[in-house]
Design a protein around this motif. Structure first.
Motif, PDB file in Angstrom:
ATOM      1  N   GLU A 177      63.143 -33.133  47.720  1.00  0.00           N
ATOM      2  CA  GLU A 177      62.067 -34.072  47.530  1.00  0.00           C
ATOM      3  C   GLU A 177      60.563 -33.491  47.473  1.00  0.00           C
ATOM      4  O   GLU A 177      59.530 -34.300  47.476  1.00  0.00           O
ATOM      5  N   ARG A 222      57.222 -34.157  45.737  1.00  0.00           N
ATOM      6  CA  ARG A 222      57.610 -34.089  44.397  1.00  0.00           C
ATOM      7  C   ARG A 222      57.468 -35.360  43.469  1.00  0.00           C
ATOM      8  O   ARG A 222      58.143 -36.288  43.903  1.00  0.00           O
ATOM      9  N   ALA A 223      56.940 -35.403  41.994  1.00  0.00           N
ATOM     10  CA  ALA A 223      56.582 -36.597  41.422  1.00  0.00           C
ATOM     11  C   ALA A 223      58.009 -36.802  40.849  1.00  0.00           C
ATOM     12  O   ALA A 223      58.958 -35.962  40.608  1.00  0.00           O
ATOM     13  N   ASP A 224      58.286 -37.942  40.527  1.00  0.00           N
ATOM     14  CA  ASP A 224      59.270 -38.539  39.817  1.00  0.00           C
ATOM     15  C   ASP A 224      59.739 -37.793  38.342  1.00  0.00           C
ATOM     16  O   ASP A 224      58.629 -37.585  37.843  1.00  0.00           O
ATOM     17  N   GLY A 225      60.728 -37.082  38.566  1.00  0.00           N
ATOM     18  CA  GLY A 225      61.169 -36.312  37.264  1.00  0.00           C
ATOM     19  C   GLY A 225      60.720 -34.898  37.244  1.00  0.00           C
ATOM     20  O   GLY A 225      60.528 -34.515  36.123  1.00  0.00           O
ATOM     21  N   GLU A 226      59.803 -34.477  38.138  1.00  0.00           N
ATOM     22  CA  GLU A 226      59.045 -33.174  38.018  1.00  0.00           C
ATOM     23  C   GLU A 226      60.113 -32.291  37.999  1.00  0.00           C
ATOM     24  O   GLU A 226      60.977 -31.977  38.907  1.00  0.00           O
TER      25      GLU A 226
END
Length: 282
Positions: free
Chosen positions: A185, A257-261
């Motif tokens: 995450e 962590r950004a979504d989809g990163e």
């Protein structure tokens, strides 16, 4: 030097979980036993164990005529260490806001030599005896620089500050090895501007026309070990390593962590964080 490299590759891998190395065993395979050569190899392994603070307790030598050429040899080793279960380092300890501390490498260490040989010793390459101003020595001397053994530094660091994870930068480069010790995450942006890679990496890249991305996936690029520590302890940890004669610096901070990163590297199977290399070398 090959014996020191062997110990370093074993012990530097072992210490990343916080374990103190206790002992090693070795295995030497040769096409033909030449006592003086065996003695030289074993003396290097013994010297590596001295540097690591562990014992060389035994090993095996095997002669393989017909399978290996007369002058061929191969070495392997196994190390054993100990750490209390509640002191194990790893992704489960890493938190957002932690600081990533880089520790300088001594050179290529023991990774990427297939590419290094192709560029430096292959057709059109300078060869082992060539003196290079940017290296301050010959190509051969540079390639024989032993891998740094970090266990005593890492254990001293863990005893003095709040260390959450340690990563040994080997094959796959900085991004891939750091990603393995991060929880899924989180992410880290490693700032290239915080250090200048040793000249040998630029020499290989320039002479071989090797793209920066390929260099970074193959070599340590000047960082042999990484520690992820609590933010409040980062400056003290860096100062401690400097007192021990090891150049170290902050190269990134753990963030959400950004979504989809997706970073430049993630641990295999998606079980680790995302790591991206940003900026340009200093």
């Amino acid at each position: 030097t090959i014996g020191i490299d062997l110990v370093a590759m074993v012990i530097d891998d072992l210490v990343v979980c916080g374990a103190e190395p206790l002992f090693m065993t070795d295995y030497i395979a040769v096409g033909s036993v030449v006592p003086e050569r065996i003695a030289a190899i074993v003396s290097g392994i013994a010297r590596g164990c001295q540097l690591a603070g562990c014992a060389l307790v035994g090993g095996e030598t095997a002669e393989h005529p017909g399978l290996m050429a007369h002058d061929e040899y191969d070495v392997a080793g196994a190390g054993t260490g100990i750490v209390d279960a509640d002191a194990l380092l790893g992704p489960g300890r890493v938190q957002v806001g932690d600081v990533v501390i880089a520790m300088a490498s001594s050179g290529l260490h023991s990774n990427g030599y297939s590419l290094a040989r192709l560029v430096l010793l292959g057709e059109g390459g300078p060869g082992l005896s060539a003196y290079r101003d940017e290296l301050g020595r010959t190509v051969g001397e540079e390639l024989l620089e032993p891998t740094r053994i970090y266990d005593r530094d890492c254990l001293a660091l863990a005893a003095a500050v709040d260390v959450h994870a340690i990563s040994h930068v080997t094959g796959g480069g900085l991004a891939a090895n750091l990603a393995r010790v991060l929880p899924v995450e989180v992410a880290v942006d490693v700032d290239r501007s915080t250090w200048t890679p040793a000249p040998v990496f630029g020499l290989i890249g320039g002479l071989g026309g090797v793209a920066t991305a390929d260099l970074e996936r193959t070599f340590n690029m000047g960082i042999g070990m990484i520690a992820v520590v609590a933010a409040a302890d980062a400056d003290r940890g860096i100062a401690l390593l400097a007192e021990r004669g090891l150049a170290a610096w902050a190269c990134g901070v753990v963030r959400e962590r950004a979504d989809g990163e997706h970073g430049d590297a993630e641990a295999k199977g998606g079980a680790g964080g995302a790591v991206t290399l940003v900026g340009s070398p200093a």
